[in-house]
Motif scaffolding. Structure first.
Motif, PDB file in Angstrom:
ATOM      1  N   THR A 246     115.856  44.784  11.344  1.00 46.33           N
ATOM      2  CA  THR A 246     117.246  45.473  10.740  1.00 46.33           C
ATOM      3  C   THR A 246     118.037  44.172  10.375  1.00 46.33           C
ATOM      4  OG1 THR A 246     118.317  45.815  12.887  1.00 46.33           O
ATOM      5  CG2 THR A 246     116.738  47.389  12.239  1.00 46.33           C
ATOM      6  N   ASP A 247     119.144  44.594   9.815  1.00 50.08           N
ATOM      7  CA  ASP A 247     120.278  43.802   9.507  1.00 50.08           C
ATOM      8  C   ASP A 247     120.629  43.125  10.960  1.00 50.08           C
ATOM      9  OD1 ASP A 247     120.512  44.013   6.685  1.00 50.08           O
ATOM     10  OD2 ASP A 247     121.622  45.681   7.013  1.00 50.08           O
ATOM     11  N   GLU A 248     120.579  43.816  11.887  1.00 48.76           N
ATOM     12  CA  GLU A 248     121.027  43.178  12.968  1.00 48.76           C
ATOM     13  C   GLU A 248     119.998  41.819  13.574  1.00 48.76           C
ATOM     14  OE1 GLU A 248     121.994  44.128  17.970  1.00 48.76           O
ATOM     15  OE2 GLU A 248     120.879  45.682  16.624  1.00 48.76           O
ATOM     16  N   HIS A 249     118.700  42.317  13.279  1.00 47.01           N
ATOM     17  CA  HIS A 249     117.756  41.061  13.449  1.00 47.01           C
ATOM     18  C   HIS A 249     118.216  39.955  12.410  1.00 47.01           C
ATOM     19  CE1 HIS A 249     115.928  44.742  15.032  1.00 47.01           C
ATOM     20  NE2 HIS A 249     115.567  43.742  16.186  1.00 47.01           N
ATOM     21  N   VAL A 250     118.625  40.197  11.411  1.00 44.35           N
ATOM     22  CA  VAL A 250     119.045  39.196  10.138  1.00 44.35           C
ATOM     23  C   VAL A 250     119.971  38.222  10.949  1.00 44.35           C
ATOM     24  CG1 VAL A 250     119.874  38.778   8.075  1.00 44.35           C
ATOM     25  CG2 VAL A 250     118.168  40.521   8.158  1.00 44.35           C
ATOM     26  N   ASN A 251     120.904  38.939  11.711  1.00 41.92           N
ATOM     27  CA  ASN A 251     122.119  38.249  12.106  1.00 41.92           C
ATOM     28  C   ASN A 251     121.670  37.461  13.032  1.00 41.92           C
ATOM     29  OD1 ASN A 251     123.944  39.178  10.296  1.00 41.92           O
ATOM     30  ND2 ASN A 251     124.540  40.810  11.654  1.00 41.92           N
ATOM     31  N   TRP A 252     120.782  37.926  14.133  1.00 47.06           N
ATOM     32  CA  TRP A 252     120.365  37.158  15.401  1.00 47.06           C
ATOM     33  C   TRP A 252     119.237  35.861  14.818  1.00 47.06           C
ATOM     34  CZ3 TRP A 252     122.011  36.966  20.015  1.00 47.06           C
ATOM     35  CH2 TRP A 252     123.084  38.057  20.491  1.00 47.06           C
TER      36      TRP A 252
ATOM     37  N   MET B 182     111.526  38.644   6.252  1.00 45.42           N
ATOM     38  CA  MET B 182     112.334  37.954   7.110  1.00 45.42           C
ATOM     39  C   MET B 182     112.224  36.551   6.781  1.00 45.42           C
ATOM     40  SD  MET B 182     114.471  39.832   9.030  1.00 45.42           S
ATOM     41  CE  MET B 182     114.962  39.159  10.492  1.00 45.42           C
ATOM     42  N   ALA B 183     110.778  36.141   7.015  1.00 42.38           N
ATOM     43  CA  ALA B 183     110.140  34.626   6.766  1.00 42.38           C
ATOM     44  C   ALA B 183     110.840  34.332   5.338  1.00 42.38           C
ATOM     45  CB  ALA B 183     108.822  34.796   6.869  1.00 42.38           C
ATOM     46  N   ARG B 184     110.806  35.066   4.203  1.00 46.03           N
ATOM     47  CA  ARG B 184     111.149  34.730   2.902  1.00 46.03           C
ATOM     48  C   ARG B 184     112.587  34.232   2.912  1.00 46.03           C
ATOM     49  NH1 ARG B 184     106.992  38.199  -0.728  1.00 46.03           N
ATOM     50  NH2 ARG B 184     105.184  36.780  -0.462  1.00 46.03           N
ATOM     51  N   ARG B 185     113.144  35.163   3.472  1.00 46.99           N
ATOM     52  CA  ARG B 185     114.950  35.187   3.614  1.00 46.99           C
ATOM     53  C   ARG B 185     115.195  34.187   3.847  1.00 46.99           C
ATOM     54  NH1 ARG B 185     118.671  40.067   4.111  1.00 46.99           N
ATOM     55  NH2 ARG B 185     120.515  38.942   4.521  1.00 46.99           N
ATOM     56  N   PHE B 186     114.512  33.457   5.251  1.00 46.41           N
ATOM     57  CA  PHE B 186     115.156  32.058   5.849  1.00 46.41           C
ATOM     58  C   PHE B 186     114.295  30.919   5.549  1.00 46.41           C
ATOM     59  CE2 PHE B 186     117.202  35.542   8.269  1.00 46.41           C
ATOM     60  CZ  PHE B 186     118.442  35.196   8.404  1.00 46.41           C
ATOM     61  N   GLY B 187     113.165  31.085   4.706  1.00 48.24           N
ATOM     62  CA  GLY B 187     112.558  29.853   4.516  1.00 48.24           C
ATOM     63  C   GLY B 187     111.706  29.223   5.433  1.00 48.24           C
ATOM     64  N   VAL B 188     111.333  30.146   6.468  1.00 49.82           N
ATOM     65  CA  VAL B 188     110.500  29.902   7.433  1.00 49.82           C
ATOM     66  C   VAL B 188     109.207  30.665   7.450  1.00 49.82           C
ATOM     67  CG1 VAL B 188     112.547  29.365   8.833  1.00 49.82           C
ATOM     68  CG2 VAL B 188     111.252  31.587   9.190  1.00 49.82           C
ATOM     69  N   SER B 189     108.299  30.139   8.401  1.00 46.88           N
ATOM     70  CA  SER B 189     106.791  30.757   8.387  1.00 46.88           C
ATOM     71  C   SER B 189     107.080  32.242   9.113  1.00 46.88           C
ATOM     72  CB  SER B 189     105.944  30.051   8.951  1.00 46.88           C
ATOM     73  OG  SER B 189     106.146  29.981  10.495  1.00 46.88           O
TER      74      SER B 189
ATOM     75  N   HIS C  32     104.912  33.088  11.412  1.00 46.40           N
ATOM     76  CA  HIS C  32     104.433  32.791  12.675  1.00 46.40           C
ATOM     77  C   HIS C  32     105.952  32.235  13.268  1.00 46.40           C
ATOM     78  CE1 HIS C  32     102.780  30.663  16.165  1.00 46.40           C
ATOM     79  NE2 HIS C  32     103.645  30.030  16.011  1.00 46.40           N
ATOM     80  N   THR C  33     106.931  31.611  12.581  1.00 49.22           N
ATOM     81  CA  THR C  33     108.286  31.237  13.482  1.00 49.22           C
ATOM     82  C   THR C  33     108.967  32.564  13.665  1.00 49.22           C
ATOM     83  OG1 THR C  33     108.318  29.275  12.102  1.00 49.22           O
ATOM     84  CG2 THR C  33     110.423  30.177  12.814  1.00 49.22           C
ATOM     85  N   VAL C  34     109.020  33.594  12.737  1.00 48.03           N
ATOM     86  CA  VAL C  34     109.688  35.000  13.067  1.00 48.03           C
ATOM     87  C   VAL C  34     108.911  35.653  14.138  1.00 48.03           C
ATOM     88  CG1 VAL C  34     110.336  37.218  12.007  1.00 48.03           C
ATOM     89  CG2 VAL C  34     110.391  34.976  10.700  1.00 48.03           C
ATOM     90  N   ARG C  35     107.668  35.695  14.069  1.00 45.32           N
ATOM     91  CA  ARG C  35     106.859  36.317  15.508  1.00 45.32           C
ATOM     92  C   ARG C  35     107.210  35.707  16.689  1.00 45.32           C
ATOM     93  NH1 ARG C  35     102.639  35.926  12.100  1.00 45.32           N
ATOM     94  NH2 ARG C  35     102.546  37.633  10.501  1.00 45.32           N
ATOM     95  N   TYR C  36     107.249  34.210  16.784  1.00 42.74           N
ATOM     96  CA  TYR C  36     107.550  33.542  17.886  1.00 42.74           C
ATOM     97  C   TYR C  36     108.688  33.759  18.421  1.00 42.74           C
ATOM     98  CZ  TYR C  36     108.105  29.394  20.653  1.00 42.74           C
ATOM     99  OH  TYR C  36     108.427  28.394  21.635  1.00 42.74           O
ATOM    100  N   TYR C  37     109.993  33.744  17.552  1.00 39.40           N
ATOM    101  CA  TYR C  37     111.217  34.026  18.034  1.00 39.40           C
ATOM    102  C   TYR C  37     111.421  35.146  18.628  1.00 39.40           C
ATOM    103  CZ  TYR C  37     112.743  29.454  16.016  1.00 39.40           C
ATOM    104  OH  TYR C  37     112.870  28.177  15.484  1.00 39.40           O
ATOM    105  N   GLU C  38     110.877  36.366  18.152  1.00 37.35           N
ATOM    106  CA  GLU C  38     110.731  37.534  18.642  1.00 37.35           C
ATOM    107  C   GLU C  38     109.981  37.555  19.977  1.00 37.35           C
ATOM    108  OE1 GLU C  38     108.951  41.814  19.109  1.00 37.35           O
ATOM    109  OE2 GLU C  38     107.830  40.405  17.747  1.00 37.35           O
ATOM    110  N   ASN C  39     108.669  36.962  20.236  1.00 36.32           N
ATOM    111  CA  ASN C  39     108.053  36.818  21.070  1.00 36.32           C
ATOM    112  C   ASN C  39     108.695  36.220  22.487  1.00 36.32           C
ATOM    113  OD1 ASN C  39     106.085  38.462  20.164  1.00 36.32           O
ATOM    114  ND2 ASN C  39     104.670  36.570  19.464  1.00 36.32           N
ATOM    115  N   GLU C  40     109.649  35.271  21.982  1.00 36.24           N
ATOM    116  CA  GLU C  40     110.455  34.475  22.936  1.00 36.24           C
ATOM    117  C   GLU C  40     111.628  35.252  23.347  1.00 36.24           C
ATOM    118  OE1 GLU C  40     109.738  31.334  24.507  1.00 36.24           O
ATOM    119  OE2 GLU C  40     107.810  31.652  23.735  1.00 36.24           O
ATOM    120  N   LYS C  41     111.769  36.453  23.084  1.00 35.70           N
ATOM    121  CA  LYS C  41     113.113  37.223  23.255  1.00 35.70           C
ATOM    122  C   LYS C  41     114.303  36.799  22.855  1.00 35.70           C
ATOM    123  CE  LYS C  41     110.186  40.157  25.708  1.00 35.70           C
ATOM    124  NZ  LYS C  41     109.305  40.880  24.659  1.00 35.70           N
TER     125      LYS C  41
END
Length: 162
Positions: free
Chosen positions: A79-85, A45-52, A54-63
């Motif tokens: 999943t692909d749903e998470h990719v969209n979100w 996910m991080a590579r797909r969007f060019g973010v760290s 940590h950023t992916v985990r942070y957004y998930e932790n922030e709901k």
């Protein structure tokens, strides 16, 4: 800057636009034994969007993402749903929207069409903020252009004297 990189990699449709608004669909699908078409790790996910990561985990932790499943080892499974979100979250963040406003926007998306007016107002306020930022950048640009013009004149004068 990192936000300009994000702008180039994101698609400007969000899950509200493409009617992926049911945050519980992933967990329901997994619970019923349905095959999820694609699964991604935090790293993917991080590579797909060019973010760290940590950023992916942070957004998930922030709901800010729908419930994220876990594999047998406890690692997050997207999943692909998470990719969209995540795409939507990053788009909104790239406009300067606060985490709190992104969270509120997502909550409104989940409520469906009854919140269209409020979502419109959020986007309108964000656009107004961006317009003010643009005016501020334009003022900075004008100051720099003026200073450069002064230096160009001084340099030209020195060259004529030489």
């Amino acid at each position: 800057s990192s936000s300009s990189h994000v702008f180039h990699t994101l698609h400007w449709l969000d899950p509200c636009d493409i009617l992926i608004i049911n945050r519980s669909s992933y967990s329901k699908a997994r619970g019923k034994g349905k095959k999820v078409l694609a699964e991604y790790s935090v790293r993917e996910m991080a590579r797909r969007f060019g973010v760290s990561e940590h950023t992916v985990r942070y957004y998930e932790n922030e709901k800010l993402l729908p419930e994220v499943g876990r594999d047998a080892h406890g690692a997050r499974v997207f999943t692909d749903e998470h990719v969209n979100w995540l795409n939507m979250v990053l788009c909104l963040r790239a406009t300067g929207m606060s985490i709190g406003d992104v969270r509120h926007y997502i909550e409104l998306c989940e409520q469906g069409d009854s919140t269209l007016r409020e979502r419109y107002e959020i986007m309108l306020r964000q656009k107004e903020r961006a317009e003010e930022e643009l005016r501020e950048v334009q003022r900075k640009f004008e100051v720099l252009s003026h200073k450069l013009s002064l230096y160009e004149n001084l340099l030209a004068e020195k060259e004529r004297e030489a």
